[in-house]
Design a protein around this motif. Structure first.
Motif, short mmCIF file in Angstrom:
data_model
loop_
_atom_site.label_atom_id
_atom_site.label_comp_id
_atom_site.label_asym_id
_atom_site.label_seq_id
_atom_site.Cartn_x
_atom_site.Cartn_y
_atom_site.Cartn_z
N ASP A 1 0.82 -1.21 0.00
CA ASP A 1 0.00 0.00 0.00
C ASP A 1 0.85 1.26 0.00
N GLU A 2 2.13 1.14 -0.33
CA GLU A 2 3.01 2.30 -0.42
C GLU A 2 3.67 2.34 -1.79
N ARG A 3 4.24 3.50 -2.12
CA ARG A 3 4.90 3.67 -3.40
C ARG A 3 6.36 4.06 -3.17
N MET A 4 7.22 3.58 -4.04
CA MET A 4 8.62 3.99 -4.02
C MET A 4 8.87 4.84 -5.26
N PHE A 5 9.49 6.01 -5.09
CA PHE A 5 9.72 6.93 -6.19
C PHE A 5 11.20 7.16 -6.41
#
Length: 728
Positions: A129-133
């Protein structure tokens, strides 16, 4: 007691003879069901028909039963056919992804001094449920990336390759546009109001100076490793997949091999299958007049076979029409399906019905929000307004202090919650009316790749979303009810669910025409550099300003008319029956010339506070242009290109392929509901656009709104689609 108002003191009621339970009072019938007679109610009440708009039914506090066209039924044979089609379409992009990862693996293997086959890559373990940018270009990281164990900075593979090549493109400095508010009277053609800050000697700039690109702290070493900007050491190669948290158990390489094995027989069948011609054309390649009722002429390009758009009627769509749709869709042509509302239950899309559905009086299960933020189209600025007042203006019109139509629009309404949460019954109605559900079904459409995402993954907002805006039948020149030229990263379908015509008196129209003259003189003075005392401004018969041209004609679809009907395209629609919204959709292959035209003429356009544009970052993704009739004429004259132009009528569903720039102008007050989907035919264009958005400045609105989740979205989508269908 009346089912609608829950009162028993409103006089006579009509009892439904079908269910023999529901009753409706005459005042409620008159107000909320004006198209139904008393006999209609007695035969089958709105509850029986599934289109009751009382508060309880609108909230779906009771379940909706037996709605037609709600669920898509796909046979096992069709599912297999669609699965093979998906895998075949996605295989080239899976191969591309695999090649990029293998290249990075080989570099890492050399750095560590081990064989590539023995290389073990640490899993980054990013929660589902998280994003890595990427810390440089802000692109979502999909799988392989390089990470610093000290400062936790991450770089995508594209930025890594660019650093090694010495040409880092992603990232860079923010570009800040400053539009000076010169006052209300300036927007209506008068000289700008002198503000205190200007008298004090503040610089009067509309765009900030460009900042130089900061030097990247990342450096490539001779062995291909990348030294971190924090100075602590080199970035380590890590991966996100395989990742059991999002149910992936195989690598991209394994998926590619398995897909190739599955498709061996399919490729042979596809090669041997005869090419099916489009039924729009006869055997000699000419337009088939027998199928003219399913075609709409939307352009007059010379030596072109795509001037007509596929335009079937919703109730007449058959199984064969899906193939017909696909023949046009794979050519990136828009498709218009007429009368889609007739295929649903008939729930009212009247603005007051929608307002009642959303208003939600105090109730433990429902929220309350009566004030909304709208865009005032003259200054392109945000204003706050009561929802009831907004909808009153939708049907009755609003004017500013200069007696100019005040055009307001709500975007993505209702706010904060999803469309389904805020308007659950209308959400179901929208789902029912969508044609070609193989592509548009949000839950199980076999050709909608958006349905292939893992259940526990963070998903992009694909809609539906509501767009509610006032309109005006003639082109105002400034303050029009428009969606400016832009390009969507995914496919979309847009349904016009309601229109309302505002009546204008002769006196009001005269005031508008006088202000157009003032506006035109200001444009000639500020945009074209003509003498301020110019006393001749030509305004064509349908209200468009022709600038320095002396033409007195309307320009539509690259054609002109004076007083009679058009000799091509929609003769019955232009200009006498302007009902709904006017669309211009450009072909993908025409984008370079379109951009060249806009870059050449950008100083002839206005944007926020009616300020002339001073700078362009990306002529399409900036969303600062609307091509007027005059600009479309000049575009065809100078570059030989024109868009598909047509009127979206009530009940029309417009399918827009990813990557096709388009703009819309409301001819009446309109309620549109739209949703995004991802078709296998346009997956390549979506990925190409991802790279295009990546190169935008970090603070660019298009990058912020669209780029954050789409890269990982496509990787998840491709992986899960392939993994799910390998058993066929």
């Amino acid at each position: 007691m009346c089912h609608q108002c829950q009162r028993n003191d409103n006089g006579r009621v009509i009892r439904c003879l079908k269910c023999k339970r529901k009753r409706y009072c005459i005042p409620c019938l008159t107000k909320w069901y004006p198209k139904m007679t008393e006999d209609d109610i007695a035969s089958a009440c709105p509850v029986c028909l599934g289109n009751c708009n009382c508060k309880s039914c609108l909230r779906l506090d009771a379940p909706v039963k037996d709605l037609k066209n709600l669920n898509l039924e796909v046979s096992e044979e069709e599912e297999v056919k669609h699965s093979k089609f998906l895998l075949r379409a996605l295989l080239p992009f899976l191969k591309q992804l695999d090649a990029e990862q293998m290249m990075e693996r080989e570099i890492e293997a050399r750095i560590r001094g081990v064989p590539a086959a023995d290389l073990q890559i640490e899993n980054a373990r990013c929660p589902a449920d998280e994003r890595m940018f990427c810390d440089n270009c802000r692109t979502s990281i999909s799988d392989y990336h390089r990470s610093c164990s000290n400062c936790s900075s991450d770089l995508c593979l594209v930025c890594c390759r660019e650093i090694r090549a010495g040409c880092l493109q992603g990232g860079g400095s923010d570009v800040v546009m400053e539009y000076i508010d010169r006052g209300f009277t300036y927007m209506h053609g008068e000289h700008e109001e002198i503000k205190d800050e200007l008298l004090a000697g503040s610089p009067k700039k509309t765009v900030s100076e460009d900042c130089t690109r900061p030097k990247s702290g990342w450096k490539a070493n001779e062995d291909g490793s990348i030294h971190c900007s924090c100075g602590s050491g080199n970035l380590q190669l890590k991966c996100l997949l395989p990742n059991m948290e999002v149910n992936f158990s195989v690598s991209v390489t394994e998926v590619v091999k398995n897909v190739e094995d599955v498709l061996k027989n399919y490729e042979t069948d596809a090669v041997n299958a005869p090419v099916e011609p489009c039924v729009c054309f006869s055997s000699n390649g000419d337009r088939d007049i027998c199928n003219a009722n399913e075609s709409l002429k939307a352009a007059c390009r010379e030596d072109s076979d795509d001037n007509y758009l596929f335009n079937p009627k919703a109730k007449e769509i058959t199984e064969d029409d899906l193939k017909h749709f696909q023949l046009h869709w794979k050519r990136a042509e828009p498709v218009i399906v007429s009368n889609v509302l007739e295929t649903a239950s008939g729930l009212s899309w009247e603005p007051m019905v929608m307002w009642r559905a959303f208003r939600q009086i105090k109730h433990e299960q429902h929220g309350k929000l009566l004030d909304v933020k709208a865009i005032e189209c003259l200054g392109c600025c945000e204003v706050e307004i009561n929802v009831h007042k907004f909808f009153t203006g939708y049907t009755e019109g609003r004017f500013d202090d200069k007696k100019w139509p005040q055009i307001l629009k709500l975007k993505d309404w209702p706010p904060y919650k999803t469309f389904g949460e805020s308007l659950p019954r209308h959400d179901v109605e929208f789902t029912c009316c969508l044609p070609f559900k193989e592509y548009t079904d949000r839950r199980s459409g076999p050709l909608n790749l958006a349905t292939r995402l893992p259940q526990n993954s963070l998903k992009p907002d694909m809609g539906p979303k509501t767009y509610i805006a006032y309109g005006f039948p003639k082109e105002l020149g400034r303050g029009d009810s428009v969606t400016k030229l832009h390009c969507d990263m995914s496919d979309a379908v847009n349904v016009l669910t309601h229109t309302a015509e505002v009546s204008y008196s002769d006196g009001q129209l005269a005031e508008i025409q006088n202000l157009k003259l003032v506006h035109a003189k200001q444009d000639q003075r500020e945009l074209f550099g003509y003498d301020q005392n110019v006393d001749r401004v030509d305004i064509n018969k349908n209200g468009g300003v022709s600038g320095k041209s002396t033409e007195n004609e309307e320009v539509i679809q690259g054609k002109t008319y004076e007083s009679g009907p058009l000799n091509c395209a929609n003769e019955m629609e232009w200009p006498d029956a302007l009902d709904g919204a006017a669309w211009d959709i450009f072909r993908r292959e025409d984008v370079p010339k379109l951009q060249e035209y806009l870059d050449k003429h950008f100083k002839e356009f206005r944007h926020i506070h009616c300020c002339p544009l001073q700078k362009v970052v990306h002529s399409i993704h900036d969303q600062t242009f609307y091509l007027t009739l005059e600009h479309k004429r000049k575009l065809k004259e100078e570059y030989g290109i024109e868009p598909w132009t047509f009127v979206q009528k009530l009940g029309d569903a417009v399918f827009i392929p990813a990557g096709c720039p388009h703009q819309v102008r409301n001819l009446k007050s309109c309620i549109k509901v739209a949703m995004d989907f991802v078709s296998p035919e346009n997956a390549g264009e979506c990925i190409r656009l991802t790279e295009e958005f990546r190169l935008l400045p970090p603070n660019h609105q298009a990058k912020e709104d669209k780029l954050e989740v789409f890269v990982i979205f496509y990787v998840y989508m491709m992986m899960k689609t392939a993994e799910t269908h390998l058993s066929i």
